[in-house]
Design an enzyme around this catalytic site. Structure first.
Site, PDB file in Angstrom:
ATOM      1  N   ALA A 128       6.271 -22.960 -44.855  1.00  0.00           N
ATOM      2  CA  ALA A 128       6.756 -21.588 -45.037  1.00  0.00           C
ATOM      3  C   ALA A 128       6.484 -21.178 -46.469  1.00  0.00           C
ATOM      4  O   ALA A 128       6.405 -22.024 -47.367  1.00  0.00           O
ATOM      5  CB  ALA A 128       8.249 -21.497 -44.732  1.00  0.00           C
ATOM      6  N   SER A 129       6.349 -19.872 -46.672  1.00  0.00           N
ATOM      7  CA  SER A 129       6.040 -19.368 -48.009  1.00  0.00           C
ATOM      8  C   SER A 129       6.813 -18.083 -48.259  1.00  0.00           C
ATOM      9  O   SER A 129       6.815 -17.186 -47.411  1.00  0.00           O
ATOM     10  CB  SER A 129       4.537 -19.108 -48.131  1.00  0.00           C
ATOM     11  OG  SER A 129       4.215 -18.628 -49.417  1.00  0.00           O
ATOM     12  N   ALA A 130       7.479 -18.012 -49.407  1.00  0.00           N
ATOM     13  CA  ALA A 130       8.247 -16.822 -49.772  1.00  0.00           C
ATOM     14  C   ALA A 130       7.853 -16.378 -51.174  1.00  0.00           C
ATOM     15  O   ALA A 130       6.906 -16.893 -51.761  1.00  0.00           O
ATOM     16  CB  ALA A 130       9.746 -17.109 -49.677  1.00  0.00           C
ATOM     17  N   SER A 131       8.609 -15.427 -51.719  1.00  0.00           N
ATOM     18  CA  SER A 131       8.218 -14.806 -52.983  1.00  0.00           C
ATOM     19  C   SER A 131       8.328 -15.754 -54.163  1.00  0.00           C
ATOM     20  O   SER A 131       7.534 -15.689 -55.098  1.00  0.00           O
ATOM     21  CB  SER A 131       9.085 -13.574 -53.233  1.00  0.00           C
ATOM     22  OG  SER A 131      10.448 -13.923 -53.219  1.00  0.00           O
ATOM     23  N   GLN A 134       7.388 -22.128 -52.035  1.00  0.00           N
ATOM     24  CA  GLN A 134       6.952 -22.448 -50.684  1.00  0.00           C
ATOM     25  C   GLN A 134       7.351 -23.879 -50.361  1.00  0.00           C
ATOM     26  O   GLN A 134       7.659 -24.677 -51.249  1.00  0.00           O
ATOM     27  CB  GLN A 134       5.455 -22.231 -50.504  1.00  0.00           C
ATOM     28  CG  GLN A 134       4.537 -23.196 -51.202  1.00  0.00           C
ATOM     29  CD  GLN A 134       3.074 -22.809 -50.985  1.00  0.00           C
ATOM     30  OE1 GLN A 134       2.726 -21.641 -50.827  1.00  0.00           O
ATOM     31  NE2 GLN A 134       2.199 -23.806 -50.998  1.00  0.00           N
ATOM     32  N   VAL A 135       7.320 -24.209 -49.054  1.00  0.00           N
ATOM     33  CA  VAL A 135       7.883 -25.465 -48.574  1.00  0.00           C
ATOM     34  C   VAL A 135       6.813 -26.282 -47.859  1.00  0.00           C
ATOM     35  O   VAL A 135       6.043 -25.748 -47.055  1.00  0.00           O
ATOM     36  CB  VAL A 135       9.067 -25.191 -47.624  1.00  0.00           C
ATOM     37  CG1 VAL A 135       9.602 -26.495 -47.038  1.00  0.00           C
ATOM     38  CG2 VAL A 135      10.174 -24.450 -48.360  1.00  0.00           C
ATOM     39  N   LYS A 149      10.237 -28.299 -51.687  1.00  0.00           N
ATOM     40  CA  LYS A 149      10.154 -26.894 -52.076  1.00  0.00           C
ATOM     41  C   LYS A 149       9.573 -26.810 -53.485  1.00  0.00           C
ATOM     42  O   LYS A 149      10.080 -27.456 -54.417  1.00  0.00           O
ATOM     43  CB  LYS A 149      11.546 -26.258 -52.033  1.00  0.00           C
ATOM     44  CG  LYS A 149      11.550 -24.747 -52.175  1.00  0.00           C
ATOM     45  CD  LYS A 149      12.932 -24.174 -51.888  1.00  0.00           C
ATOM     46  CE  LYS A 149      12.934 -22.660 -51.947  1.00  0.00           C
ATOM     47  NZ  LYS A 149      14.265 -22.098 -51.625  1.00  0.00           N
ATOM     48  N   ASP A 284      22.591 -15.470 -48.998  1.00  0.00           N
ATOM     49  CA  ASP A 284      21.274 -15.091 -48.480  1.00  0.00           C
ATOM     50  C   ASP A 284      21.161 -15.521 -47.020  1.00  0.00           C
ATOM     51  O   ASP A 284      20.182 -16.140 -46.609  1.00  0.00           O
ATOM     52  CB  ASP A 284      20.182 -15.753 -49.327  1.00  0.00           C
ATOM     53  CG  ASP A 284      18.840 -15.049 -49.195  1.00  0.00           C
ATOM     54  OD1 ASP A 284      18.807 -13.907 -48.690  1.00  0.00           O
ATOM     55  OD2 ASP A 284      17.811 -15.637 -49.583  1.00  0.00           O
TER      56      ASP A 284
END
Length: 547
Positions: A128-131, A134-135, A149, A284
């Protein structure tokens, strides 16, 4: 990209989506209005989209930092009209992953060893990738499945540039918009700056996870994955890999036989437990960060990930919030109005009767209706609009709380539309309030504060004397009235003795009341010998000081 290039990029997106239409032009100085009217964005055709969609698409195009800011802004119903806030709620924090080779380089630099020595296996492709990070999946040398992470390379520099530009815009709004001083946009950016930089520190996130895990140890409500502290640094976090059904996949939950009503009610209970029992909550809780353990479908358990954003409340805010919510549940709108004024959220010159009537108008339509017919976001909007009329200032400490509660509402809508948020929450709050004023909490407070009270008490007369001397020296008017000062000192001494006498009487009265309770042995068993000793010492001191 330099700061100047970034500024031009923002200006281009601003023009493309004609965000000038969102500015309060009539409230700006004439010179700025003229500049805006002559600006080049008028050469662009206005997109055939509503203003909320234009803002959402613009933020998405500006990149992950603006996306995350828009997500937080979507909870500020006091800042945005309802249609814009609803559009921003659909912002997705999904960005393309950076190369796995870069992730390996960051891991090796942070942990001081090659990836092949650290892990039995490491997946180069990101899960997964976020702002911010990423993991990657990995297997430890001892066979444990974990996730790794990794903070995005160069993200801190990008964030600093964007934050500087946000401050520029916020200062302009606060200076030139009539609503600016009340809504405090600079403080909004400050809060966001703190939040986003906290997310960059993987050790802080790991500490948050450890605290939440300890708070819910052996709980059937929620499971928090274990942190591997030996492999965690400011840029890398290694955490137990969990398996569960994504909470947004309602079809899979139904197929697994999960009791969705129980699951929805547990979500509400988790929120209120974190806020009021622990004063430490996962802030969150959007669907991407929540999974479900369906091992026991009749008693499902939440699984949380991503602990970069957590919230806390000061004891006074916690107490005022609980009392406000209970007053809402009981439809005691006068109490709601009084509490808002007592807490300082609304100025003291506001007339309680008028404020009470306005709150009643905003709140009465929402009660005795199932969640499918109620939008808590709309309710908050109406409440904020009401409070705006009465000069209520934004409370930055409650922003994350509002965001989390909106997420809880969203999850409840997905899982069990008939969930009654109010009926589920009210018994929990009433139980919490009873604990706050019960004997157990009294004993705990005494145990915490008695040592400092006993230590400071002998100094109180001297402190009062010193304060009066300071007052006498600081004002010519007071200096001329030494006799009045002496009277004040004597009255203070008499009041101090009366206070001690009343305290002794209150303690004796409480003891007499406790002696009539059938559960006295159980209550006494909960009190440690140290507490009994401190209470005895305090009583001895008070009895001597009342002579």
């Amino acid at each position: 990209m330099t700061r100047l290039q970034r500024l031009f990029r923002i200006a281009w997106v601003f023009c493309r989506y004609r965000l000038d239409a969102l500015l309060p032009l009539t409230e700006l100085p004439m010179v700025i209005r003229l500049l805006l009217l002559l600006a080049p964005w008028h050469l662009f055709p206005q997109p055939k989209l509503d203003r909320g969609e234009r803002l959402r698409l613009a933020l998405q195009e500006l990149g992950p930092i603006f996306v995350k800011f828009g997500q937080i802004l979507s909870t500020r119903r006091d800042l945005l009209p309802d249609d814009m806030a609803e559009s921003l709620r659909h912002l997705q924090d999904r960005v393309p992953p950076f190369p796995g080779t870069q992730a390996k380089t960051i891991i090796e630099k942070s942990l001081g060893a090659p990836v092949t020595e650290l892990f039995q296996a490491f997946e180069t492709d990101a899960m997964a990738s976020a702002s911010v990070a990423q993991v990657h999946a990995a297997i430890m040398k001892d066979g444990r499945s974990v996730v790794v992470k990794v903070v995005r390379p160069g993200i801190e520099r990008v964030i600093r540039q964007d934050i500087a530009l946000m401050y520029l815009m916020a200062n302009g709004l606060q200076r030139y918009w009539s609503e600016g001083p009340r809504l405090r946009p600079v403080e909004v950016v400050q809060d966001y700056e703190t939040t986003i930089f906290d997310e960059l520190d993987m050790q802080r996130e790991a500490a948050n996870a450890s605290q939440l895990r300890r708070n819910f140890e052996n709980s059937n409500l929620i499971y928090i994955p274990d942190i591997d502290w030996d492999f965690t640094t400011p840029k890398v976090l290694v955490m137990e890999r969990i398996s569960g059904i994504p909470i947004a996949d309602v079809d899979a939950l139904r197929a697994a036989g999960v009791d969705l009503k129980v699951l929805a009610e547990k979500g509400v209970e988790i929120f209120f437990t974190q806020v009021f029992r622990d004063s430490f909550f996962h802030a969150d809780m959007h669907p991407g960060n929540i999974f479900v353990d369906a091992t026991n479908p009749a008693d499902p358990r939440y699984i949380a990930i991503d602990f970069g954003i957590v919230g806390t409340l000061a004891p006074e805010d916690q107490s005022y919030l609980a009392r406000n919510l209970l007053a809402f549940f009981r439809r005691d709108y006068r109490q709601v109005a009084v509490l808002h004024i007592q807490s300082g959220w609304v100025p003291s010159h506001i007339r309680v009767n008028e404020f009470e009537a306005s709150i009643r108008t905003a709140c009465e339509p929402i009660f005795e209706r199932p969640l499918r017919d109620i939008s808590f976001g709309h309710f908050l909007l109406r409440l904020f609009q009401t409070a705006r009329r009465f000069e209520m200032e934004v409370q930055p400490q409650l922003v994350l709380l509002q965001k989390t509660l909106l997420n809880v509402e969203g999850l409840g809508r997905q899982l069990y539309p008939d969930l009654d948020l109010w009926t589920t929450a009210q018994p929990f709050l009433e139980k919490w309030m009873r604990r706050r004023i019960g004997p157990a909490h009294l004993f705990q407070t005494l145990q915490s504060h008695l040592p400092s009270w006993i230590e400071q008490s002998p100094d109180m007369p001297q402190l009062v004397h010193d304060a009066l001397v300071q007052l006498r020296g600081s004002s010519p008017v007071i200096a001329e009235n030494v006799g009045t000062l002496e009277q004040i000192r004597q009255q203070q001494a008499r009041a101090d003795r009366r206070w001690r006498q009343l305290l002794v009487a209150g303690v004796l009265g409480a003891a007499a009341w406790l002696s009539t309770r059938e559960d006295l042995p159980a209550l006494a068993a909960d009190v440690t010998p140290v507490t009994w000793g401190l209470m005895a010492a305090a009583m001895f001191f008070l009895l001597r000081s009342t002579r």
